[in-house]
Design a protein around this motif. Structure first.
Motif, PDB file in Angstrom:
ATOM      1  N   ASP A 199      23.426 -30.824 -77.817  1.00 39.88           N
ATOM      2  CA  ASP A 199      22.212 -30.079 -77.457  1.00 39.88           C
ATOM      3  C   ASP A 199      21.091 -31.037 -77.084  1.00 39.88           C
ATOM      4  O   ASP A 199      20.399 -30.870 -76.084  1.00 39.88           O
ATOM      5  CB  ASP A 199      21.705 -29.255 -78.662  1.00 39.88           C
ATOM      6  N   ASP A 200      20.896 -32.051 -77.934  1.00 43.74           N
ATOM      7  CA  ASP A 200      19.813 -33.001 -77.703  1.00 43.74           C
ATOM      8  C   ASP A 200      20.085 -33.851 -76.459  1.00 43.74           C
ATOM      9  O   ASP A 200      19.164 -34.182 -75.714  1.00 43.74           O
ATOM     10  CB  ASP A 200      19.612 -33.909 -78.930  1.00 43.74           C
ATOM     11  N   VAL A 201      21.370 -34.203 -76.255  1.00 45.89           N
ATOM     12  CA  VAL A 201      21.709 -35.004 -75.073  1.00 45.89           C
ATOM     13  C   VAL A 201      21.495 -34.171 -73.803  1.00 45.89           C
ATOM     14  O   VAL A 201      20.925 -34.646 -72.818  1.00 45.89           O
ATOM     15  CB  VAL A 201      23.158 -35.537 -75.150  1.00 45.89           C
ATOM     16  N   THR A 202      21.926 -32.898 -73.843  1.00 43.86           N
ATOM     17  CA  THR A 202      21.737 -32.002 -72.687  1.00 43.86           C
ATOM     18  C   THR A 202      20.255 -31.888 -72.352  1.00 43.86           C
ATOM     19  O   THR A 202      19.847 -31.998 -71.194  1.00 43.86           O
ATOM     20  CB  THR A 202      22.315 -30.601 -72.989  1.00 43.86           C
ATOM     21  N   ALA A 203      19.432 -31.670 -73.390  1.00 48.16           N
ATOM     22  CA  ALA A 203      17.985 -31.565 -73.177  1.00 48.16           C
ATOM     23  C   ALA A 203      17.416 -32.903 -72.706  1.00 48.16           C
ATOM     24  O   ALA A 203      16.575 -32.944 -71.803  1.00 48.16           O
ATOM     25  CB  ALA A 203      17.301 -31.117 -74.461  1.00 48.16           C
ATOM     26  N   GLY A 204      17.888 -34.004 -73.288  1.00 46.30           N
ATOM     27  CA  GLY A 204      17.400 -35.333 -72.905  1.00 46.30           C
ATOM     28  C   GLY A 204      17.704 -35.647 -71.453  1.00 46.30           C
ATOM     29  O   GLY A 204      16.861 -36.178 -70.732  1.00 46.30           O
ATOM     30  N   LEU A 205      18.906 -35.297 -71.011  1.00 43.04           N
ATOM     31  CA  LEU A 205      19.276 -35.570 -69.614  1.00 43.04           C
ATOM     32  C   LEU A 205      18.422 -34.760 -68.648  1.00 43.04           C
ATOM     33  O   LEU A 205      18.186 -35.177 -67.513  1.00 43.04           O
ATOM     34  CB  LEU A 205      20.763 -35.257 -69.388  1.00 43.04           C
ATOM     35  N   ILE A 227      26.191 -19.670 -63.603  1.00 45.93           N
ATOM     36  CA  ILE A 227      26.012 -19.143 -64.963  1.00 45.93           C
ATOM     37  C   ILE A 227      26.046 -20.328 -65.919  1.00 45.93           C
ATOM     38  O   ILE A 227      27.045 -21.057 -65.977  1.00 45.93           O
ATOM     39  CB  ILE A 227      27.120 -18.147 -65.356  1.00 45.93           C
ATOM     40  N   ILE A 228      24.951 -20.536 -66.630  1.00 47.04           N
ATOM     41  CA  ILE A 228      24.877 -21.633 -67.597  1.00 47.04           C
ATOM     42  C   ILE A 228      25.571 -21.170 -68.880  1.00 47.04           C
ATOM     43  O   ILE A 228      25.147 -20.195 -69.506  1.00 47.04           O
ATOM     44  CB  ILE A 228      23.407 -21.992 -67.914  1.00 47.04           C
ATOM     45  N   ARG A 229      26.637 -21.872 -69.248  1.00 48.88           N
ATOM     46  CA  ARG A 229      27.373 -21.495 -70.473  1.00 48.88           C
ATOM     47  C   ARG A 229      27.123 -22.484 -71.602  1.00 48.88           C
ATOM     48  O   ARG A 229      27.324 -22.156 -72.771  1.00 48.88           O
ATOM     49  CB  ARG A 229      28.869 -21.380 -70.166  1.00 48.88           C
ATOM     50  N   VAL A 230      26.743 -23.712 -71.252  1.00 48.08           N
ATOM     51  CA  VAL A 230      26.353 -24.704 -72.257  1.00 48.08           C
ATOM     52  C   VAL A 230      24.872 -25.020 -72.004  1.00 48.08           C
ATOM     53  O   VAL A 230      24.547 -25.814 -71.145  1.00 48.08           O
ATOM     54  CB  VAL A 230      27.210 -25.986 -72.138  1.00 48.08           C
ATOM     55  N   PRO A 231      23.975 -24.346 -72.737  1.00 49.44           N
ATOM     56  CA  PRO A 231      22.549 -24.434 -72.401  1.00 49.44           C
ATOM     57  C   PRO A 231      21.848 -25.574 -73.116  1.00 49.44           C
ATOM     58  O   PRO A 231      22.386 -26.164 -74.060  1.00 49.44           O
ATOM     59  CB  PRO A 231      22.010 -23.111 -72.931  1.00 49.44           C
ATOM     60  N   ALA A 232      20.625 -25.866 -72.660  1.00 49.80           N
ATOM     61  CA  ALA A 232      19.746 -26.731 -73.429  1.00 49.80           C
ATOM     62  C   ALA A 232      19.326 -25.940 -74.668  1.00 49.80           C
ATOM     63  O   ALA A 232      19.310 -24.707 -74.677  1.00 49.80           O
ATOM     64  CB  ALA A 232      18.548 -27.151 -72.600  1.00 49.80           C
ATOM     65  N   ALA A 268      22.389 -17.779 -73.820  1.00 50.06           N
ATOM     66  CA  ALA A 268      23.593 -18.153 -73.075  1.00 50.06           C
ATOM     67  C   ALA A 268      24.726 -17.159 -73.354  1.00 50.06           C
ATOM     68  O   ALA A 268      24.831 -16.658 -74.469  1.00 50.06           O
ATOM     69  CB  ALA A 268      24.034 -19.559 -73.462  1.00 50.06           C
ATOM     70  N   PRO A 269      25.592 -16.882 -72.360  1.00 47.91           N
ATOM     71  CA  PRO A 269      25.506 -17.381 -70.986  1.00 47.91           C
ATOM     72  C   PRO A 269      24.458 -16.623 -70.167  1.00 47.91           C
ATOM     73  O   PRO A 269      24.332 -15.412 -70.335  1.00 47.91           O
ATOM     74  CB  PRO A 269      26.908 -17.118 -70.439  1.00 47.91           C
ATOM     75  N   TYR A 270      23.744 -17.349 -69.326  1.00 47.39           N
ATOM     76  CA  TYR A 270      22.741 -16.716 -68.464  1.00 47.39           C
ATOM     77  C   TYR A 270      22.796 -17.314 -67.059  1.00 47.39           C
ATOM     78  O   TYR A 270      23.085 -18.503 -66.907  1.00 47.39           O
ATOM     79  CB  TYR A 270      21.332 -16.886 -69.048  1.00 47.39           C
ATOM     80  N   PRO A 271      22.516 -16.499 -66.026  1.00 50.93           N
ATOM     81  CA  PRO A 271      22.514 -17.059 -64.677  1.00 50.93           C
ATOM     82  C   PRO A 271      21.212 -17.778 -64.358  1.00 50.93           C
ATOM     83  O   PRO A 271      20.146 -17.367 -64.818  1.00 50.93           O
ATOM     84  CB  PRO A 271      22.638 -15.824 -63.763  1.00 50.93           C
TER      85      PRO A 271
END
Lengths: 384, 100
Positions: free
Chosen positions: A119-125, B30-35, B42-45
């Motif tokens: 989660d943190d890496v996804t947000a960081g990127l 569709i974002i399936r792995v969200p921030a 999630a999932p959301y377009p």
């Protein structure tokens, strides 16, 4: 440009839980300096490529951290430009040689990503994107998924054809002992992997990785340096909008087109002269678009060319991503641009072992930050 | 850079001027792995939209069905709660898109 590459080194890429960023930097630096036949005191300055250390690790001031590992308190600074941080650090280092300020410099790219949850890496990127993209809830796989959607619509390409990028790069990765994933995969494996952002699936995406890579370059090579000479004949950078949605084209990256056009001109070569290239395949679609932007395939044909093994070791003439690329070798973001230089140098010296491209004389590296927000292109040659 | 309440506040004029604008979908995923802060949605377009007049935007699609996920679907800009705040934080609102 009369800039020669001396020693090179990379650590293993992967989930290096037992290794700190400092330890990775030390390993890469020491091996690169020793391979150069130099003492640490011979290094005039250090350039560090890194994206996330300040965000994830709360360690800014990386330049000084790295001087401790060299054991010499020389001028040292960090260069950042998202996933192109490594390529930009090299470009900055080359400019310092061209200015005459320094004669021999060390460039190290490093990233430590697996200490942090995804989660943190996804947000960081997403720091590589824009406020508008963050407010939209977009992720990097999501932004490249938009690119994939645009490309598939325009050229009628299937997800299976896109998958062939990962298949090729994993095949190449089986020959690279430093790669994160040293196993082959099939189109079916890619198609069956879980969806990350439609139409991109897990095996369309490069992994989260740790790793460091270092090179020493000089404007005054010593006659004592015994390895085959490899010269950097072009180092060019171009930029574009932070946001992907503002681009005039969704199926080509202007930064790559512009930087590579300048680089080909500077080196006096064309895309047809390239024997081996390391391409920034952060996602399968990224390699497809890059293969066209660099002039290796006609528009709309790259996925088919890749699927027909035109760029595969032992099959094609021009080989792309012999290291396994970001997909199989791993993508510690700040290290990637330097690892590409290490790989092409080994290829041009004939030291790449089982993944050697026969008689490689001209190589190219393609390092991209954001969704094509910044591109750094380098051309390496065995002769000036 | 985080999307903080002050950042959204600085955009409020632009944000309110967009409410009710119409356009159509250019690209979608569709974002399936969200921030992290979007995790509960999630999932959301996420869609790239061209508004009438040619302005382009990127945003989330809400109140959607499978059939809406195609190029050319007409959408309208609406004000929606942005995400899930951490702890007791200011609740953020921003522009999202709804199929027409």
């Amino acid at each position: 440009m009369k800039i020669q590459i001396l020693g090179t080194a990379t650590t293993k890429f992967g989930e290096l839980w037992g290794v700190s960023p400092r330890t990775m930097a030390r390993e890469a630096i020491q091996n690169a300096v020793v391979a150069s036949g130099l003492k640490p005191s011979d290094i005039d300055a250090i350039f560090v490529g890194n994206m996330l250390s300040g965000i994830l690790g709360n360690q800014a001031n990386l330049g000084s951290l790295v001087t401790e590992e060299l054991g010499e308190f020389k001028p040292s600074l960090r260069v950042e430009g998202a996933c192109a941080s490594g390529g930009l650090a090299l470009n900055t280092a080359i400019n310092s040689l061209l200015s005459g300020q320094y004669k021999t410099v060390l460039i190290v790219g490093l990233e430590k990503m697996t200490d942090h949850n995804s989660d943190d890496v996804t947000a960081g990127l997403m720091a590589a994107g824009s406020d508008e993209e963050r407010i939209a809830g977009a992720t990097f796989p999501g932004l490249y998924a938009l690119m994939a959607r645009a490309y598939m619509q325009k050229y009628g390409i299937t997800e299976e054809l896109l998958a062939s990028v990962s298949v090729k790069n994993h095949y190449h990765g089986t020959f690279n002992p430093k790669a994160q994933f040293q196993m082959a995969i099939t189109v079916t494996d890619v198609m069956r992997s879980s969806k990350v952002a439609d139409p991109l699936k897990l095996l369309d995406c490069s992994p989260i990785s740790d790793g460091a890579a270092a090179v020493v370059i000089t404007s005054e090579p010593s006659k004592k340096f015994a390895k085959k000479p490899v010269y950097i004949t072009a180092s060019e950078v171009a930029t574009d909008t932070l946001s992907f949605y503002e681009r005039s084209s969704f199926t080509s990256l202007a930064a790559v087109v512009n930087a590579s056009a300048k680089a080909y001109k500077k080196a006096g070569v064309t895309s047809e002269d390239i024997d081996v290239a390391e391409i920034h395949d952060c996602f399968s679609i990224a390699e497809v678009v890059a293969t066209e932007d660099l002039g290796f395939s006609k528009r709309g044909k790259a996925a088919k060319d890749i699927a027909e093994e035109k760029f595969t070791l032992g099959k094609g003439k021009l080989i792309t991503n012999p290291s396994g690329g970001l997909k199989s070798c791993g993508h510690p973001v700040g290290a990637t641009g330097i690892k590409q230089i290490v790989e092409i140098t080994e290829q041009l010296r004939g030291e790449a072992g089982k993944r050697q491209v026969p008689n490689a004389r001209v190589g190219l590296t393609h390092n991209v930050g954001g969704t094509g927000t910044v591109a750094a292109i380098h051309i390496l040659q065995t002769k000036l | 850079m985080k999307v903080t309440p002050v950042k959204l506040w600085r955009r409020q004029k632009e944000t309110s001027s967009l409410i009710g604008k119409k356009g159509h979908i250019l690209l979608w995923t569709i974002i399936r792995v969200p921030a992290k802060s979007f995790g509960q949605q999630a999932p959301y377009p996420v869609v790239v939209v061209e508004l009438e007049g040619g302005q382009r935007m990127v945003g989330q699609l809400v109140d959607w069905q499978e059939k809406d996920l195609r190029v050319g679907t007409n959408v309208i800009a609406v004000l929606r709660r942005l995400r899930t705040e951490e702890k007791a934080d200011v609740i953020s609102y921003n522009i999202k898109f709804k199929p027409l």
